[in-house]
Every structure is written in C-alpha cells, then in structure tokens.
Design a protein around this motif. Structure first.
Motif, PDB file in Angstrom:
ATOM      1  N   GLU A 146      98.968  46.169 151.791  1.00  0.00           N
ATOM      2  CA  GLU A 146      99.887  47.098 151.133  1.00  0.00           C
ATOM      3  C   GLU A 146      99.161  48.064 150.213  1.00  0.00           C
ATOM      4  O   GLU A 146      98.232  47.664 149.496  1.00  0.00           O
ATOM      5  CB  GLU A 146     100.935  46.318 150.333  1.00  0.00           C
ATOM      6  CG  GLU A 146     101.923  45.562 151.206  1.00  0.00           C
ATOM      7  CD  GLU A 146     103.145  45.100 150.446  1.00  0.00           C
ATOM      8  OE1 GLU A 146     103.182  43.920 150.063  1.00  0.00           O
ATOM      9  OE2 GLU A 146     104.066  45.912 150.236  1.00  0.00           O
ATOM     10  N   GLN A 147      99.618  49.305 150.242  1.00  0.00           N
ATOM     11  CA  GLN A 147      99.071  50.342 149.369  1.00  0.00           C
ATOM     12  C   GLN A 147     100.201  51.163 148.781  1.00  0.00           C
ATOM     13  O   GLN A 147     101.244  51.349 149.420  1.00  0.00           O
ATOM     14  CB  GLN A 147      98.178  51.301 150.171  1.00  0.00           C
ATOM     15  CG  GLN A 147      96.901  50.747 150.687  1.00  0.00           C
ATOM     16  CD  GLN A 147      96.091  51.820 151.398  1.00  0.00           C
ATOM     17  OE1 GLN A 147      96.044  51.887 152.620  1.00  0.00           O
ATOM     18  NE2 GLN A 147      95.438  52.658 150.606  1.00  0.00           N
ATOM     19  N   ASP A 148      99.967  51.705 147.614  1.00  0.00           N
ATOM     20  CA  ASP A 148     100.878  52.679 147.024  1.00  0.00           C
ATOM     21  C   ASP A 148     100.688  53.978 147.785  1.00  0.00           C
ATOM     22  O   ASP A 148      99.585  54.493 147.867  1.00  0.00           O
ATOM     23  CB  ASP A 148     100.522  52.875 145.546  1.00  0.00           C
ATOM     24  CG  ASP A 148     101.446  53.854 144.830  1.00  0.00           C
ATOM     25  OD1 ASP A 148     101.489  53.818 143.591  1.00  0.00           O
ATOM     26  OD2 ASP A 148     102.124  54.657 145.506  1.00  0.00           O
ATOM     27  N   GLY A 173     101.511  56.974 147.068  1.00  0.00           N
ATOM     28  CA  GLY A 173     101.243  58.154 146.261  1.00  0.00           C
ATOM     29  C   GLY A 173     102.325  59.209 146.483  1.00  0.00           C
ATOM     30  O   GLY A 173     103.458  58.865 146.821  1.00  0.00           O
ATOM     31  N   CYS A 207      94.650  48.062 146.713  1.00  0.00           N
ATOM     32  CA  CYS A 207      95.177  47.662 148.021  1.00  0.00           C
ATOM     33  C   CYS A 207      95.259  46.141 148.010  1.00  0.00           C
ATOM     34  O   CYS A 207      94.247  45.466 147.786  1.00  0.00           O
ATOM     35  CB  CYS A 207      94.227  48.158 149.106  1.00  0.00           C
ATOM     36  SG  CYS A 207      94.492  47.440 150.741  1.00  0.00           S
ATOM     37  N   THR A 213      97.001  55.864 150.844  1.00  0.00           N
ATOM     38  CA  THR A 213      97.358  56.490 149.570  1.00  0.00           C
ATOM     39  C   THR A 213      96.895  57.933 149.610  1.00  0.00           C
ATOM     40  O   THR A 213      95.718  58.202 149.867  1.00  0.00           O
ATOM     41  CB  THR A 213      96.680  55.780 148.380  1.00  0.00           C
ATOM     42  OG1 THR A 213      97.138  54.435 148.309  1.00  0.00           O
ATOM     43  CG2 THR A 213      96.990  56.495 147.072  1.00  0.00           C
TER      44      THR A 213
END
Lengths: 112, 116
Positions: free
Chosen positions: A5-7, A9, A23, A106
C-alpha cells in the motif's frame, strides 16, 4: 488488507524541498524491496533496491523497517525532473518462485 | 544492451477481435511477467513464467486471456474476444535468475491497447 500500500498523493513540493514516501507491505516473509519511478505514459524504471541497512544513491535514500513492515524513500533537494510517480515493489516467494507485487504509486509534483 | 522488447507499441481494434501482444525478454533472464496498468487499478500482475513454465496465472482476468512462452526469448499474451474494458497499457517485464536477494524486474515500453 492489500499486499502493498502507498499513499497516492499527489505530493506537491517546491524545488529544493525534502520529501519522503512510505510503502507498507503485509507479508512478513518478504525479502526484497525496490523503488521504481514511472513517468507519464512510460514504463516503470528501477530507481533503487532497498537493502536492510538502508542505502543511498545521491539525493535518494531508501530504508527498510522490518518490524513495522514498511519501506521509505527520501528525496533531498527536489528537482523539477523528480516529478513522477514512485512505485514501491515487494518480492515475495511463491512456491519457490519470486513474485513482485507493486503498490499503486505515489505521485510527486515538484514546482518552481 | 537490448532491453525488454514489446510489440506493437499501440493497438487499436474493434471489440470482438483477437489481440496478440508480443514480448522478447532480456537475454539470460529466466522469469517473464505480464502486467496490465489502468488508472483505476494500477499495475496488476496477470501471469508470470519461470524457465518458460507458467507459475502463477491467478491474475488473468478471465478465459478470454491466454499467455504462452514457447521458448526463452518469446512470449505472447492473447485476448480473444477483446472487449472495451480490456483497454489498458500492457507491460512485459523480465528478471534474472534468483540468487537469494534483490532481483529487480526490467520493463518493456508497453503496448497501449484501445478496444473500441
């Protein structure tokens, strides 16, 4: 829970700023970690591997936190050319063969 | 050194037609991966091969998708019949033999597929 999982942005930063992405990964048995960079309408390109002790390549620093199961990418002195999407990737072993799972990326926007 | 080579770069076709995407991995690499990328779902692994053998095809969306790797230097991804929702960028990637750590994948330029 997603495997990686990543933000998404976007992270909007001025030139010269320092920016960091995290991450998280779910498989505690994961052994290999990477950061890729993807420019618009291009293929992902390997930016750097992530080693257990942390590693640096110029303005880029990658770190691994096994206890909390995340990797990070730090970019110092941001340049306009750093604007891109940064994908983390985690290798997991599946029945004896490696499988790379990517985060959704991101997006970084560096402005003048 | 030549990287991963994909063809065609762009494909526009009508729904119902058969689509074949091609990939030549980097020489010496023994793992090959097919991915699909869309804005909504990101980069999804469809199938991967090791030493020309399909290892995990759980990402293949449905029976309309099939992939083959007849030899170490060539792979195809076929969609038959194609549907508009198959429109995406399809990437092929390859990686060298596993040595116990850090074997990154190298991507081709991708095939941008549009199904009308």
């Amino acid at each position: 829970r997603k495997e990686v999982e990543q933000d998404p942005g976007p992270f909007n930063v001025p030139e010269g700023a320092t920016v960091a992405f995290n991450c998280t990964y779910s498989n505690s048995a994961s052994q290999s970690f990477f950061w890729y960079r993807q420019d618009c309408r291009k293929e992902p390109k390997l930016l750097m591997s992530v080693y257990s002790s942390g590693n640096e390549d110029g303005r880029f620093t990658a770190q691994l936190n096994r206890a909390s199961q995340y990797i990070s990418l730090l970019i110092r002195d941001s340049k306009l050319s750093d604007s891109a999407t940064y994908l983390c990737a985690v290798n997991i072993m599946n029945t004896g063969f490696q499988k790379l799972v990517f985060g959704t990326g991101t997006r970084l926007l560096v402005s003048p | 050194d030549a990287g991963v080579i994909q063809s065609p770069r762009h494909e526009v076709t009508e729904m119902g037609q058969e689509v074949t995407l091609r990939c030549k991995p980097i020489s010496g690499h023994n793992s090959l991966f097919w991915y699909r990328q869309t804005m909504m779902r990101g980069l999804e692994l469809l199938i991967y091969f090791n030493n020309n053998v399909p290892i995990d095809d759980s990402g293949m969306p449905e029976d309309r998708f099939s992939a083959k790797m007849p030899n170490a230097s060539f792979s195809t991804l076929k969609i038959q019949p194609s549907e508009p929702r198959d429109s995406a960028v399809y990437f092929c990637a390859s990686s060298p033999p596993w040595t116990g750590r850090n074997q990154p994948q190298h991507f081709g330029d991708g095939t941008r597929l549009s199904i009308l």
